[in-house]
Every structure is written in C-alpha cells, then in structure tokens.
Design a protein around this motif. Structure first.
Motif, mmCIF file in Angstrom:
data_model
loop_
_atom_site.group_PDB
_atom_site.id
_atom_site.type_symbol
_atom_site.label_atom_id
_atom_site.label_comp_id
_atom_site.label_asym_id
_atom_site.label_seq_id
_atom_site.Cartn_x
_atom_site.Cartn_y
_atom_site.Cartn_z
ATOM 1 N N VAL A 21 0.841 -1.200 0.000
ATOM 2 C CA VAL A 21 0.000 0.000 0.000
ATOM 3 C C VAL A 21 0.872 1.245 0.000
ATOM 4 O O VAL A 21 0.650 2.188 -0.747
ATOM 5 C CB VAL A 21 -0.933 0.011 1.238
ATOM 6 C CG1 VAL A 21 -1.673 1.332 1.326
ATOM 7 C CG2 VAL A 21 -1.910 -1.139 1.148
ATOM 8 N N MET A 22 1.914 1.200 0.865
ATOM 9 C CA MET A 22 2.690 2.409 1.077
ATOM 10 C C MET A 22 3.627 2.728 -0.085
ATOM 11 O O MET A 22 3.725 3.868 -0.503
ATOM 12 C CB MET A 22 3.530 2.262 2.366
ATOM 13 C CG MET A 22 2.717 2.247 3.624
ATOM 14 S SD MET A 22 1.808 3.775 3.857
ATOM 15 C CE MET A 22 3.095 4.810 4.522
ATOM 16 N N ASN A 25 2.660 4.882 -3.963
ATOM 17 C CA ASN A 25 2.599 6.333 -4.125
ATOM 18 C C ASN A 25 3.393 7.076 -3.072
ATOM 19 O O ASN A 25 3.916 8.134 -3.313
ATOM 20 C CB ASN A 25 1.151 6.797 -4.005
ATOM 21 C CG ASN A 25 0.234 5.989 -4.849
ATOM 22 O OD1 ASN A 25 0.494 5.811 -6.026
ATOM 23 N ND2 ASN A 25 -0.825 5.480 -4.257
ATOM 24 N N VAL A 26 3.426 6.463 -1.897
ATOM 25 C CA VAL A 26 3.864 7.252 -0.756
ATOM 26 C C VAL A 26 5.380 7.369 -0.665
ATOM 27 O O VAL A 26 5.903 8.413 -0.327
ATOM 28 C CB VAL A 26 3.274 6.667 0.542
ATOM 29 C CG1 VAL A 26 3.723 7.465 1.734
ATOM 30 C CG2 VAL A 26 1.772 6.652 0.434
ATOM 31 N N VAL A 29 7.138 10.351 -2.322
ATOM 32 C CA VAL A 29 6.758 11.586 -1.633
ATOM 33 C C VAL A 29 7.422 11.649 -0.265
ATOM 34 O O VAL A 29 7.907 12.699 0.158
ATOM 35 C CB VAL A 29 5.226 11.668 -1.496
ATOM 36 C CG1 VAL A 29 4.832 12.939 -0.775
ATOM 37 C CG2 VAL A 29 4.571 11.598 -2.854
ATOM 38 N N ALA A 30 7.444 10.493 0.422
ATOM 39 C CA ALA A 30 8.036 10.467 1.754
ATOM 40 C C ALA A 30 9.499 10.841 1.683
ATOM 41 O O ALA A 30 10.000 11.589 2.533
ATOM 42 C CB ALA A 30 7.865 9.082 2.373
ATOM 43 N N LEU A 33 9.749 14.531 1.101
ATOM 44 C CA LEU A 33 9.418 15.242 2.333
ATOM 45 C C LEU A 33 10.562 15.160 3.341
ATOM 46 O O LEU A 33 10.843 16.128 4.040
ATOM 47 C CB LEU A 33 8.142 14.680 2.947
ATOM 48 C CG LEU A 33 6.839 15.140 2.299
ATOM 49 C CD1 LEU A 33 5.654 14.403 2.893
ATOM 50 C CD2 LEU A 33 6.652 16.638 2.453
ATOM 51 N N LEU A 36 13.200 17.518 2.301
ATOM 52 C CA LEU A 36 12.728 18.863 2.637
ATOM 53 C C LEU A 36 12.868 19.130 4.129
ATOM 54 O O LEU A 36 13.263 20.210 4.554
ATOM 55 C CB LEU A 36 11.255 19.010 2.241
ATOM 56 C CG LEU A 36 10.977 19.406 0.797
ATOM 57 C CD1 LEU A 36 9.480 19.475 0.560
ATOM 58 C CD2 LEU A 36 11.619 20.749 0.501
ATOM 59 N N LEU A 37 12.539 18.110 4.928
ATOM 60 C CA LEU A 37 12.606 18.251 6.378
ATOM 61 C C LEU A 37 14.021 18.594 6.821
ATOM 62 O O LEU A 37 14.228 19.492 7.639
ATOM 63 C CB LEU A 37 12.130 16.963 7.049
ATOM 64 C CG LEU A 37 12.023 17.007 8.566
ATOM 65 C CD1 LEU A 37 10.928 17.961 8.984
ATOM 66 C CD2 LEU A 37 11.757 15.631 9.128
ATOM 67 N N VAL A 40 14.744 22.162 5.737
ATOM 68 C CA VAL A 40 14.019 23.131 6.557
ATOM 69 C C VAL A 40 14.591 23.195 7.964
ATOM 70 O O VAL A 40 14.695 24.272 8.559
ATOM 71 C CB VAL A 40 12.514 22.773 6.575
ATOM 72 C CG1 VAL A 40 11.813 23.502 7.688
ATOM 73 C CG2 VAL A 40 11.881 23.128 5.252
#
Lengths: 602, 359
Positions: A21-22, A25-26, A29-30, A33, A36-37, A40
């Motif tokens: 499931v993960m 798509n995820v 993106v994860a 992110l 990015l984390l 940031v």
C-alpha cells in the motif's frame, strides 16, 4: 509451536500488505518530504524560530546601548532622546536612559526586564571571554557539591522547608559527624583550558542547547565548577524534549497499527483473516509484531544516536506495549475515521500528559517515579535506579496493556468487528464479550479484579493533576475523583450484565452479583498494593487513594454498600438509574474516606 | 457551483459529527489541557519563586559558613534571605544531611587581588525543591561578590563592557514568555491542525466506504461535495480557537485582540485544511494521506516558524498588543495562498468529478 509459526506468517503478511500500500505512491513523496525536512531544519537552525519576535517595546537614548539589544528579535528597539523617552514612558515596556533601565510595573515589563538581564549577561560574558586575564574577568568560581539526603515525601512538597525552631546559637547534629575533606583552594584548570571551554559553551545557542543538553551527558573540563551566572536551577519543561524524541515516534507508529486494524473492518475486508484456522490471539499478535519490532528499532536507533545507555529501552518496552494495546482497542472500537482521529488524539494527549508531567519533578520528588519517562531521565543522567523503581513505574503499563489485549482477543470476531453500534454500547458489548453467560459471578469477580490497574492509573492521573493545588483543595478533589472512579469501575460489570439480561436480576441474584464484584475489587486492590505501590501509600495522598487497605471487612462492606446502591438504582429506575446511583455511591464513598482521613489526621 | 449544495453537504457532515458525539472528546480535551496547564502554572510558580506565596516572603534560610574570613560572610549576614552560622565544615555537612540547615558555604582564604580566582564550595541537597530555591538565592549573593572581585581586579582587564544598570528583578516574569510566546499561539492553532486531519478523514471515508457513487448520483457535484466538507471543518476552527481563548482568559491569562487573533487563525487554518483536502483527494486512503499530511505539516510548520512575522508570531504579538500594520500584509499573503490553493483544488476536484461521472 504452531501458534508461533502462525504469528510469524501473519506478521509477514502484514508487512507485505502495508508495504504494497505504502510503497506505490507514498515512498517517493516520503523521501522528498524527508529531504525537505532536513533542509528546513537547517534553515530553521540558521534563522532561528521567530515565534516570540517583537513582544516587547524598548526605548533607548544611547545608540551604543541600543546596538546591544537590537539583535534580540524579542525586542522592538526605538531610539529617541531622553526627554522624549521620559515623556512617553507608558508606551514602552522598558526604557534605558543614561545607562539605567526602568521597567514598567506590569507582568510584561518584568518579563522584558528578565529577558534584558539575560541578554546583558550574555553580552558581558562575551566581552569577558575575550579578556587576556581570564581570572580577572571571572574572579569567582563556585564548586557545587550535592549532598544526599533521605527523600521525604511530605517535606519537599511545594518546596517546603523542614524548619528548625529558631534556638540560640548554631544547631548541633544528631548523627555522627563524618570528616569532610577540606576543598582545594585552586581551580585546577589553566587559563587556556578555560578559554577553550568558554568559547565552546558560548558558541552554543542557549535556546537550543538547553534542550539538547538534556539528551547528552556532556562532561565539561570545569567539572563541578560554575561561575555565579551559571548557578541556576534546572528548568522545569526541559524533559519535554524526551517526549518529542521518544514518545512521538512511538505514537506515530502505533497509528499505523490502529489504521491496519480499522482497515480490516472497512467493508468486511477482515473476513478472510477471521476465516483462517488460527487462534484470534495469533492473528492479533501477528499483526502487532511488525509494529512492535519497528517501534523497538526506532527507539534503539534514537538511543544509539544520542549515545545513551541501552538501559533506556527497558522502560520504553511497557510504553510500547501500552500504546499498541490501546491502538488495537481504539482501532476495533471506532465507527468512522473521524471518530478514530478524535479518540486517538484524546488518548495520546492524556497518555502523553501522564508520561510527561510527573517527569518534570524528576530529581525533585518521588511522585515523578510514576512515569517511566523519569527512569529515562535518570538513565540519561547516569543516575542508577533499582528493580523496585522499575516495577513501580511500569507495572500499571504492563497490566493495563495485557488486559486490553485480552479484551481485544476475546472480541476479535465478526460480530464485534463489523457491527455499527454506538460508541458506549460498543464498549459495553466488548465487556460483555469477556463475561461468559454460564458463570456470571465468576466473571464479575474477575472483571472487578482486572479493573484495578485502570482504576489506579486514572487515580494516579488525578494525583498528578491535583498535586499542584494547595493542600486542602487537592485532598478534597482527589477524594471525590478517586471515589467516583472506583464506583464507575465497579458499576461497569453490573451495568453490562443488567443491559444484556435484565430478567436475570432478581433481588437474590442482585445481592450475589454485588458481593462478587465487591470481593473481586477488594482482592485485586490488595494484590496490586502489596506487590508494588508501597512508596505512594506511605504519603498522605496514598492514604486517600488506598485507604481501604487497613482492616478487611470495613472496605468490603463499603464496596458492597456502594455497588448495591448502584445496582438497586438500576433495578428500580432501569438504565436511567445509573447516574443517580453512581452519584449516591460516590457520596457514600467520600463520607467513608473523609471519616477515616479526619480520624487519621487527628 | 451552488452555495446551497455546499451548505447541504456541510450540514450533513455536522450531523455526522454530532451524532457520533466524539466531538465531545475534543471539547473534553480542551478543558483537560486548560486545567492541567493552570494547575501546572500555580505549582511551578510557587516552586520556583517561593516568595510568591506570602508565607514564604520573610523566610530566612539557615546556612552554615565554614573556612576562612572573607567579604562573602558579610554579604550572607546582610542578606534578608539567610541566617548564617559559622560551623566547621564536617559538622555543617552532617547538619545539611539531617536537613537542619539548607546549604553550606566553604571559603578558602584566597586574597581578593590574587593571580588565581577565588573558589567557593557550595554544598546543597540533591533531589530537593528547597535546594533549587536556595541556589537561586545564593546566586544573588555570589554575583555581588563577583562584581566586587572584578572591581578589585579591574586594572587587569583590557576592555570593559558598556555599563547598563539593571534594577533587581521582581521575579515571576518567566512564565509570561512561555504563556504568550508559546502556549497561546500553539493552542489557538491546534484546532486548525485538528480540522485539517478531519478533512482527510471525511474525504477518504467516502472513498474507502465506497459511498461516493451514491453522493455523486445526487445533483451535488464532486467539487461541491469537497467544498461542503471544507466548509464544515473550517466552521469548527473559530469556535474551537475561541474556546481556547475563553478558557485561557478564564484562567487569568489576559489576551488582547481576541477577534483579530481568531481572524488570523481562521484564515491560516483554511490553508491547512485545503492542503489536507488536496492530499486526501490525491491518496484516497487514510493511512497514506494522514502520513503524508502529518510529515508535510512538520515541514511546513518548521519553515513558517523560521520566517519573521509568521502567523504564530502574529498571534503572540496580537495577544500582548504589539502588532502593527504588518499583520494586514501577512493576512493578505496568507489569503492569496489560500486563493491559489482553493483554485487548484477546484480544478482538481472538477477533473476527478468528470472522471467519476464518465465511469
């Protein structure tokens, strides 16, 4: 052996399913992110967090002084002539005229003054650190030695002081005087070593390092020596960093488990799983295993990262089990996603408070030991704790976790998982699921005994909440809340049976059922108390919570009378009788406790 | 897009929320945290500033002074906080263990003008509230002594700092920054975060319970349905944030500009809700959507917090009455971002709606 194999098989399915499931798509993106984390975080570390900017208005007549404070974003600095400033004193929180600070008398003015003082100290230290003769700049060093004393529950409450009668002349010790070696008059550190240390400690951003210091056991060359400025007590909220570091990831991961359980219930997808020829406990354990290992791995990773002792993991394991057990129950109970969100947010806040607030008092008060987080604080500090401490702070987590698992395993069937009933009736059904029809009294007995850990946990929560209130109020409130919680726990079984089978409750059966509950409650209470809670019971708070420990027949009568009130009220007025019955029973319980406490205090 | 349809959907969601009664948990949670924080404030303030409790105000702590004569002894004797006895070190430490005195100070006879620093040994109790209080009181005395020593050694200093005379602080100001600079902004933004999580639940639920077809077969379009849900979540925000402000004020925390705070919070929360809605529309599955959203939320929050004049900072400024014109600029910026996100959500929802009706 085959149960073990079943568990492993189901665990493998669970991993496969959640990854399929993960990952689709995820995962990309994860990863984005996460990158990015990191970016940031770097940005925030460089820029600082601007949440308290511009809180204070400050007027300064001298540009040289203004330059000192304009770098602190909390201040909005206005430069003006001293006459203008004197005229508009009210418009500023602070005014600095001719090098003298005037603060407005408001709370805000005082706070601004504190901030200014800290800034000025920092500035002054930065000047002194650059001096050639450091021992002229820092002429005084304090060697802080701490002396162990027996912790006394009542003495330390609210910073109270064991007062000696103001007699004539110095007091004389009662015990034998042991020789204390005379401290060496020198610092034992050269100017160069000192300079090195000062540079590293002043380059740290104190806002950040204050928290990171909680995590690291950093050894300074200065040893126990501090300058007078550094002599300050530990700040109370510092252990919150542990919540962010250890507890949040656990909470986050347990969400996945919660969701996995919930997903089985959507559109009856779990039917396949239920039709397998394996025990329900194996299904649950199998589904849980990957998350348990994952959480353990996360904790181990964090422990390694902050280079803490692996002992930290010991108090974390019961927390993990407790979180998973609650995730399981919540996942089985919630009717919709929004309900799932609300319940899990509620649970996590309450659980986090239970873990965090006592740990504020680590090193200060024994009450802090009711939270396993305190053990983590102690481990990181390098303070030893005993097996008894461990049992004391974790036993409730182990027990509640185990009981919740049992309830879940008994109710993990089609009827419960796919029903669409309301929340409270569902809880009742879950309880009914573990109360067998054939042996109602035995079931009531066991249920009452098993409710004890939950009762204690809620009462401990009450203890934590009310601990900060001034003495008479905290006792009274604790009294009422403790009584109410106990009555609710006792009433749960009777109420469940009553709703399931009203006809069963003839007067004779009613008395028997109440007796079974009362005895069960008493037995559970005594067992748990004897096992662990000696430390708290010694205090006056303990005497409120666990008063019923003394003589056996008195508390038994009390439990019986209280539960009879509730049961009779149910029998006479039906379901609506629950609340009035509970209220009456609570009043009776409070009166009983008050009578004993007043007698006890006198 | 018909407003009536949007309103119908919003109403339906509200009915769902209230019939489940779990929203009560959110309210309960607010009261719980408010109770907790106020209790905590009372407890901690009295713990760290014992003079705030009147019966401690003229309290003098017994301390023992051991070792050689020094100006420190005079400071301690003149301090209103201490009662000093000269006792030899070993006896004094034993007294400390018995809790008969609260600290022991040992001074060696280092002359004030010596090459080396003066080292003082301070013995206090571990694990003790009183020890922490005594530390704070002792600090004042030590700082005075340090200033004296510096003056004596001033000839050896190259640079002297710009002098600023700071009056002794009245204490108890430390919670101001915590309350207004952290608690208030975080608490009023909490409803926005909860609402954003809620919109994900509402949207993914339609997908996962396969109730979408029924909804789309009604005259309500897909986009209208999404906007109805957004509206329902958005309406919750000012109520919940208002409840926070009310609870905080009931706890004696005066907050200025409550209406402006609510305006900022409501608009900024709409931003979060729209992000949540977009994520939910994309993933259509709760686990993935909540995971991506909460990770993204951390990134966004951290980024926003690192910017000056961010909405959280504005709330802090507003609550202490320090916000100027800049708040309208920030409000406009947030508003423009909301418009951009709203537009892209409309387009996205339209596209999904077309696909859906085509199937």
């Amino acid at each position: 052996m085959s149960a073990g194999r079943d568990i492993v098989t189901i665990a493998r399915w669970e991993v496969k399913k959640s990854f399929s499931v993960m990952s689709r798509n995820v995962l990309p993106v994860a990863i984005v992110l996460f990158v990015l984390l990191v970016i940031v975080t770097g940005f925030a570390a460089q820029n600082g967090l601007h949440i308290q900017d511009g809180m204070y208005r400050i007027g300064i007549d001298d540009p040289q002084v203004a330059a000192l404070f304009s770098s602190d974003a909390r201040f909005t600095v206005y430069e003006a002539g001293d006459a203008t400033l004197a005229d508009n004193r009210g418009a500023y929180d602070l005014v600095i005229v001719k090098g003298v600070v005037y603060a407005s008398t408001t709370e805000k003015g005082r706070s601004a003054l504190n901030t200014l003082e800290r800034d000025y100290t920092q500035y002054r230290n930065s000047v002194y650190t650059g001096e050639n003769d450091l021992f002229a700049a820092y002429p005084l060093w304090i060697d802080t030695q701490s002396v162990e004393s027996e912790l006394n529950f009542t003495a330390t409450q609210n910073g109270q002081y064991v007062q000696v009668a103001p007699g004539q002349g110095p007091p004389v010790p009662q015990g034998t005087v042991k020789n204390v070696p005379t401290p060496s008059p020198t610092l034992g550190v050269t100017q160069d070593e000192l300079r090195q240390e000062l540079v590293t400690s002043s380059s740290q951003n104190t806002q950040v390092s204050r928290y990171t210091d909680v995590l690291s056991s950093h050894e300074s060359v200065m040893g126990t020596f501090v300058t007078p400025d550094q002599l300050s007590p530990p700040l109370p909220f510092d252990s919150i960093i542990l919540v962010f570091v250890f507890i949040f990831p656990l909470y986050f991961t347990s969400q996945f488990f919660m969701m996995s359980i919930m997903n089985e219930r959507i559109e009856r997808k779990g039917e396949v799983l239920l039709s397998l020829p394996v025990k329900t406990s194996s299904i649950i354990l199998g589904k849980m295993l990957p998350y348990f290992l994952g959480m353990l791995a996360i904790c181990a990773g964090i422990t390694l990262y902050i280079r803490a002792s692996p002992l930290v993991l010991l108090p974390l394991i019961p927390i993990i089990i407790f979180f998973l057990a609650n995730a399981l129950i919540i996942g089985m109970l919630a009717r919709s996603f929004k309900e799932l969100s609300f319940i899990s947010i509620f649970f996590s806040t309450v659980a986090t408070s239970y873990l965090f607030f006592p740990s504020i008092f680590a090193n200060v008060h024994v009450i802090s030991l009711i939270s396993p987080l305190t053990l983590i604080v102690l481990t990181i500090q390098g303070t030893a704790w005993t097996l008894a401490d461990y049992g004391y702070s974790t036993v409730l987590f182990w027990l509640t976790g185990a009981i919740l698992f049992y309830i879940a395993a008994r109710n993990f069937n089609e009827e419960r998982l796919f029903s669409e009933k309301k929340f409270l009736p569902r809880i009742r059904e879950f309880l009914a699921g573990i109360l067998p029809q054939q042996h109602p009294y035995a079931a009531l007995f066991l249920l009452a005994a098993c409710s004890i850990p939950f009762v204690f946990m809620s009462q401990m929560m009450g203890l934590v909440v009310f601990f900060n209130l001034p003495m008479p109020y905290s006792l009274v409130l604790l009294l009422v809340v403790a009584a109410l919680i106990e009555e609710m726990a006792k009433a749960a079984g009777i109420y469940t049976l009553f709703v399931r089978d009203t006809a069963f409750f003839s007067w004779k059966h009613l008395v028997c059922a109440c007796a079974a509950t009362a005895i069960g409650f008493l037995v559970g209470e005594k067992l748990l108390l004897f096992a662990t809670l000696a430390q708290i019971t010694e205090s006056i708070f303990g005497s409120v919570l666990f008063l019923s420990l003394g003589v056996l027949w008195m508390p038994l009568l009390l439990h019986l009378a209280c539960i009879l009130i509730v049961a009779c009220s149910l029998k006479v007025w039906g379901k609506n009788g629950l609340l009035p019955g509970l209220a009456a029973a609570t009043v009776l319980h409070c009166c009983y406790n008050l009578y004993f406490i007043l007698g006890w205090i006198r | 897009m018909k407003t009536r349809h949007v309103a119908i959907i919003a109403k339906k969601e509200f009915q769902g929320l209230f019939s489940e009664k779990t929203i009560l948990l959110a309210v309960l949670l607010q009261v719980f945290i408010a109770l907790f924080s106020s209790f905590l404030m009372v407890g901690l303030t009295s713990m760290y500033d014992p003079s705030s409790l009147s019966r401690y105000s003229h309290f003098r702590y017994d301390v023992a002074y051991a070792g050689k004569e020094s100006p420190l002894l005079g400071y301690l004797e003149n301090s209103p906080d201490f009662r000093v006895d000269r006792i030899d070190l070993s006896t004094a430490v034993e007294l400390l263990k018995e809790r008969r005195i609260s600290a022991v100070v040992y001074a060696p006879g280092t002359p004030p003008g010596a090459e080396d620093p003066v080292t003082i040994t301070l013995y206090t109790l571990t694990n003790d509230l009183q020890g922490a209080v005594v530390d704070v009181k002792m600090k004042d005395v030590f700082v005075k002594y340090e200033q004296d020593l510096r003056t004596i050694r001033a000839g050896r200093l190259d640079v002297t700092p710009v002098p600023v005379q700071i009056p002794p602080s009245a204490g108890s100001g430390d919670f101001f920054e915590f309350v207004y600079g952290l608690l208030v902004p975080l608490l009023v933004f909490l409803p926005g975060i909860i609402s954003a999580a809620l919109i994900i639940d509402l949207i993914t639920e339609e997908y996962q319970h396969e109730t979408l077809e029924t909804l789309v077969s009604t005259p309500v379009t897909f986009a209208e349905m999404v906007w109805g849900k957004v509206l329902a979540c958005e309406i919750l925000v000012p109520f919940q944030a208002g409840a926070w402000l009310f609870l905080l004020m009931a706890n004696g925390i005066a907050i200025e500009n409550p209406v402006l705070i609510l305006l900022h919070v409501t608009l900024a929360s709409l931003l979060l809700i729209l992000i949540g809605a977009l994520v939910a529309l994309h993933y259509r599955e709760r686990t993935a959507a909540q995971f991506v959203f909460s990770t993204a939320l951390v990134v966004i929050l951290l980024f926003v917090l690192a910017l000056p004049y961010n909405p959280l900072n504005l709330v802090a400024r507003l609550s202490v009455g320090m916000a100027g014109v800049e708040q309208w600029i920030v409000l406009c910026a947030v508003g423009l971002t909301v418009l951009a996100l709203g537009y892209s959500m409309q387009k996205y929802a339209d596209r999904i709606g077309l696909l859906q009706s085509g199937v």
